[in-house]
Scaffold this motif. Structure first.
Motif, PDB file in Angstrom:
ATOM      1  N   LEU A  15      10.106   7.346  12.184  1.00 18.82           N
ATOM      2  CA  LEU A  15       9.329   6.210  12.809  1.00 18.82           C
ATOM      3  C   LEU A  15       7.641   6.353  12.079  1.00 18.82           C
ATOM      4  N   ALA A  16       7.252   5.450  11.587  1.00 24.58           N
ATOM      5  CA  ALA A  16       5.924   5.404  10.910  1.00 24.58           C
ATOM      6  C   ALA A  16       5.104   4.356  11.432  1.00 24.58           C
ATOM      7  N   ILE A  17       3.931   4.701  11.997  1.00 28.54           N
ATOM      8  CA  ILE A  17       2.974   3.558  12.514  1.00 28.54           C
ATOM      9  C   ILE A  17       1.766   3.418  11.648  1.00 28.54           C
ATOM     10  N   LEU A  18       1.421   2.458  10.956  1.00 29.89           N
ATOM     11  CA  LEU A  18       0.287   2.388  10.211  1.00 29.89           C
ATOM     12  C   LEU A  18      -0.856   1.897  11.127  1.00 29.89           C
ATOM     13  N   PRO A  19      -1.799   2.544  11.093  1.00 27.37           N
ATOM     14  CA  PRO A  19      -3.258   2.327  11.718  1.00 27.37           C
ATOM     15  C   PRO A  19      -3.801   1.086  11.508  1.00 27.37           C
ATOM     16  N   ALA A  20      -4.629   0.235  12.669  1.00 30.15           N
ATOM     17  CA  ALA A  20      -5.486  -0.687  12.229  1.00 30.15           C
ATOM     18  C   ALA A  20      -4.762  -1.867  11.150  1.00 30.15           C
ATOM     19  N   THR A  21      -3.571  -1.986  11.469  1.00 29.18           N
ATOM     20  CA  THR A  21      -2.653  -2.853  10.442  1.00 29.18           C
ATOM     21  C   THR A  21      -1.921  -4.077  11.226  1.00 29.18           C
ATOM     22  N   SER A  22      -2.212  -5.256  11.057  1.00 27.90           N
ATOM     23  CA  SER A  22      -1.526  -6.448  11.402  1.00 27.90           C
ATOM     24  C   SER A  22      -0.253  -6.400  10.660  1.00 27.90           C
ATOM     25  N   HIS A  23       0.718  -7.563  11.277  1.00 25.18           N
ATOM     26  CA  HIS A  23       1.789  -8.011  10.406  1.00 25.18           C
ATOM     27  C   HIS A  23       1.688  -8.183   8.907  1.00 25.18           C
ATOM     28  N   THR A  24       0.752  -9.032   8.567  1.00 25.36           N
ATOM     29  CA  THR A  24       0.588  -9.544   7.267  1.00 25.36           C
ATOM     30  C   THR A  24      -0.245  -8.327   6.303  1.00 25.36           C
ATOM     31  N   ALA A  25      -0.713  -7.553   7.104  1.00 25.01           N
ATOM     32  CA  ALA A  25      -1.261  -6.402   6.266  1.00 25.01           C
ATOM     33  C   ALA A  25      -0.487  -5.184   5.837  1.00 25.01           C
ATOM     34  N   VAL A  26       0.663  -5.322   6.562  1.00 18.85           N
ATOM     35  CA  VAL A  26       1.516  -3.736   6.149  1.00 18.85           C
ATOM     36  C   VAL A  26       1.922  -3.969   4.673  1.00 18.85           C
ATOM     37  N   ILE A  27       2.211  -5.237   4.203  1.00 18.16           N
ATOM     38  CA  ILE A  27       2.721  -4.891   2.934  1.00 18.16           C
ATOM     39  C   ILE A  27       1.623  -4.658   1.839  1.00 18.16           C
ATOM     40  N   ASN A  28       0.541  -4.672   2.255  1.00 18.70           N
ATOM     41  CA  ASN A  28      -0.647  -4.533   1.379  1.00 18.70           C
ATOM     42  C   ASN A  28      -1.039  -2.762   1.303  1.00 18.70           C
ATOM     43  N   GLN A  29      -0.389  -2.083   2.077  1.00 20.69           N
ATOM     44  CA  GLN A  29      -0.646  -0.438   2.391  1.00 20.69           C
ATOM     45  C   GLN A  29       0.146   0.299   1.287  1.00 20.69           C
ATOM     46  N   THR A  30       0.040  -0.021   0.098  1.00 18.24           N
ATOM     47  CA  THR A  30       0.944   0.459  -0.802  1.00 18.24           C
ATOM     48  C   THR A  30       0.843   2.013  -0.940  1.00 18.24           C
ATOM     49  N   ASP A  31       0.015   2.620  -0.869  1.00 16.93           N
ATOM     50  CA  ASP A  31      -0.037   3.947  -0.654  1.00 16.93           C
ATOM     51  C   ASP A  31       0.468   4.640   0.356  1.00 16.93           C
ATOM     52  N   LEU A  32       0.339   4.110   1.738  1.00 16.31           N
ATOM     53  CA  LEU A  32       0.833   4.738   2.753  1.00 16.31           C
ATOM     54  C   LEU A  32       2.379   4.419   2.892  1.00 16.31           C
ATOM     55  N   LEU A  33       2.689   3.033   2.322  1.00 15.14           N
ATOM     56  CA  LEU A  33       4.139   2.673   2.373  1.00 15.14           C
ATOM     57  C   LEU A  33       4.970   3.796   1.675  1.00 15.14           C
ATOM     58  N   TYR A  34       4.443   4.025   0.541  1.00 17.03           N
ATOM     59  CA  TYR A  34       5.032   4.836  -0.539  1.00 17.03           C
ATOM     60  C   TYR A  34       4.957   6.250   0.117  1.00 17.03           C
TER      61      TYR A  34
END
Length: 287
Positions: free
Chosen positions: A251-270
């Motif tokens: 499980l990974a939670i992205l901070p300060a991130t809305s739904h439509t912002a998730v896919i823009n977090q390239t470095d964190l997603l990777y």
């Protein structure tokens, strides 16, 4: 997105393109559709599934990033991008069966899967319905039960109309790639109906054998409690450092991130997805 993608990343589909990627595009016959896909990179196979109202370019930089270490098969789903639509509802089981048929058509026996929003739910159903096809699943912004949506989103679903969606700025971008440039209203009808489809997959999720990486924004469309419940269904949430191996799922939670912002977090997603796909686990002091 959202459950399928209500606002569908209006901020995302406004011209985002790949950087430094040279994918090879093709089409294949799948369940009555001409399904478009692109292959890029080298390494272990990874199928990438986009969110609702999206396409391969609107997934942004995550696809070329993943292609640095994987052979990526990016797919455009029913009625999206360059894939044709057919006279059939869009449902998560249907999308999952399409991906299984796609893999058969290109002789891809098994692969890891990375999905976002609608694509993540389709990936979850792929693991449920076709477990022999999925090695590991990285699912960003997903849910397994409609009760897991934020109250605000539940309130919006009955108010959704075709006119509401076709009037959004990104709607015109559909015409740039679509096999049928005038097909957007029909696609919207199907995606609105998808929001209303029953969704209660607890027993199926609990029976999954494939490891799942759950990725969510802390302000995502599914509640934090729902993401934790999903993680626990997959065997996660127990204390480590007690002599037992960690759960295969994560499980990974992205901070300060809305739904439509998730896919823009390239470095964190990777950074979250790559160790998971490689089976790497951070070492504790007792290891």
């Amino acid at each position: 997105m959202f459950r399928t993608g209500f606002i569908a990343g209006a901020l995302l589909i406004s011209g985002t393109t790949f950087a430094d990627a040279e994918p090879v595009g093709n089409r294949v016959d799948v369940n009555g559709m001409k399904m478009y896909y692109e292959i890029s990179g080298e390494g272990e196979p990874l199928v990438v599934l986009h969110g609702a109202y999206m396409n391969i370019p609107s997934m942004g930089a995550i696809i070329p990033k993943l292609a640095e270490t994987h052979k990526v098969y990016a797919v455009e789903l029913q009625g999206h991008g360059r894939t044709t639509d057919i006279d059939r509802p869009i449902t998560y089981p249907n999308l999952a069966d399409d991906i299984a048929a796609f893999m058969d058509a290109i002789d891809l026996k098994k692969a890891d899967v990375f999905g976002y929003s609608m694509g993540a739910a389709a990936g979850l159903q792929l693991a449920i319905r076709h477990p022999e096809k999925v090695n590991k699943l990285a699912a960003a912004s997903v849910a397994y039960d409609a009760d897991g949506w934020q109250p605000e989103f539940k309130a919006v679903i009955p108010q959704m109309t075709v006119e509401m969606i076709v009037g959004l700025p990104f709607a015109e971008d559909y015409r740039k790639l679509a096999a049928n440039p005038d097909g957007f209203p029909d696609l919207v009808k199907k995606l609105i109906q998808l929001e209303k489809e029953p969704m209660a997959w607890e027993a199926d999720v609990k029976a999954l054998k494939a490891p799942v990486l759950i990725i969510a924004g802390d302000a995502d469309v599914a509640t934090l409690e729902h993401n934790v419940a999903l993680f626990r269904l997959l065997g996660g949430g127990a204390m480590g450092d007690m002599g037992k191996p960690l759960a295969a799922s994560r499980l990974a939670i992205l901070p300060a991130t809305s739904h439509t912002a998730v896919i823009n977090q390239t470095d964190l997603l990777y950074a979250f997805a790559e160790p998971f796909l490689k089976g790497e686990t951070p070492k504790g002091m007792f290891q």
